[in-house]
Design an enzyme around this catalytic site. Structure first.
Site, mmCIF file in Angstrom:
data_model
loop_
_atom_site.group_PDB
_atom_site.id
_atom_site.type_symbol
_atom_site.label_atom_id
_atom_site.label_comp_id
_atom_site.label_asym_id
_atom_site.label_seq_id
_atom_site.Cartn_x
_atom_site.Cartn_y
_atom_site.Cartn_z
ATOM 1 C CB ILE A 1 -0.790 0.039 1.218
ATOM 2 C CG1 ILE A 1 -1.650 -1.200 1.379
ATOM 3 C CG2 ILE A 1 -1.905 1.294 1.023
ATOM 4 C CD1 ILE A 1 -2.570 -1.880 0.390
ATOM 5 C CE LYS A 2 3.137 6.892 -3.825
ATOM 6 N NZ LYS A 2 3.791 7.164 -5.304
ATOM 7 C CB THR A 3 -1.218 5.615 2.507
ATOM 8 O OG1 THR A 3 -2.249 6.386 2.748
ATOM 9 C CG2 THR A 3 -0.329 5.451 3.571
#
Length: 291
Positions: A202-204
């Site tokens: 996940i990229k956040t």
């Protein structure tokens, strides 16, 4: 082919020594298939389980924004200093040399621009093409809480299903609607939903309050987006705080290629991510490398 008479009996069988196969220790990825683990091991350094990605996929919706006017001039010199490259297939084929020998996270969603609703994306790359390009992962936006939330989640599900079939990890990138608050509650919700749908990474965004809760509540690795351009010292502080609070790396663009010294900045970020240097030490490294 060897003749039976030429085959010597083996002698060193290590009797009494248990067979060794070290576990794959990247967060939440221990039960994935071998091919997917192999790709993830190219993205995340097995010694640290962390990564420094260089994102330059912005042109897929922004066009030739500042710093990305000429990828071959502005970005190509940075390749060797990044662990991973994140880009579109158009740029990969037209500009990135195969001999650069860097793992690629391939932008796989799109079909809109800054002139329209950014949340209305579609899957923009066939999985077979991602494999043909020897990608190590595919990436797509997920827009929780927007008008097109359902479609963006379906895009992630489609890539995850196809990725499992072929051993290709999916990185879900949490986009934010215009009226959404960028806070811990929102990103905890968005990252957890993406992971529950099967995304392996996940990229956040980093948030000043509660990021450790976002990272702890997400069962797979989180890498932080760089976001808007910050002063170098502030960007390094953001990196340090994110890593200290549980992030598994960074995927930075503007804070690298819009820096006054991009190579020096990449080296400083690398020191934070892989060597646990604090922001002050990393900033001194930046100034030294900048010259």
């Amino acid at each position: 082919m060897a003749d039976l008479d030429d085959i010597k009996d083996g002698k060193d069988f290590g009797i009494g020594v248990p067979q060794q196969n070290p576990a794959f220790t990247l967060k939440g990825c221990g039960s994935l298939d071998w091919g997917m683990q192999s790709r993830l091991a190219r993205i995340f350094n097995p010694k640290t389980n962390r990564t420094v990605m260089l994102a330059f996929d912005h042109g897929y919706f922004q066009g030739p924004t500042t710093g990305l006017e000429r990828i071959d001039i502005n970005i190509a010199p940075l390749f060797e200093y990044a662990d991973v490259l994140m880009c579109t297939r158009g740029i990969l084929r037209s500009i990135v040399p195969a001999a650069a020998n860097r793992p690629v996270v391939l932008r796989a969603s799109g079909a809109n621009s800054i002139l329209t609703d950014l949340s209305n994306e579609a899957v923009a790359v066939a999985m077979e093409d991602a494999l043909r390009l020897n990608s190590c992962a595919v990436a797509a936006q997920v827009y929780i809480g927007t008008e097109h939330e359902h479609q963006s989640i379906k895009n992630i599900i489609q890539l995850v299903d196809q990725g499992i079939r072929y051993g290709m990890p999916t990185m879900a990138v949490t986009g934010v609607g215009k009226d959404m608050a960028r806070d811990q509650r929102y990103f905890s919700l968005a990252t957890r939903i993406a992971a529950e749908m099967g995304a392996q990474v996940i990229k956040t965004y980093y948030v000043d309050s509660g990021f450790e809760r976002i990272a702890a509540g997400c069962p797979v690795p989180i890498v932080i987006a760089g976001g808007k351009k910050l002063p170098e010292r502030d960007a390094l502080e953001m990196c340090y705080q994110a890593i200290d609070q549980g992030a598994s790396g960074v995927d930075m663009g503007r804070n690298i290629f819009q820096s006054e010294a991009p190579i020096a900045m990449l080296k400083a970020v690398h020191a934070v991510v892989h060597k646990n240097e604090n922001a002050e030490t990393a900033y001194k490294l930046f100034l030294h490398e900048k010259g």
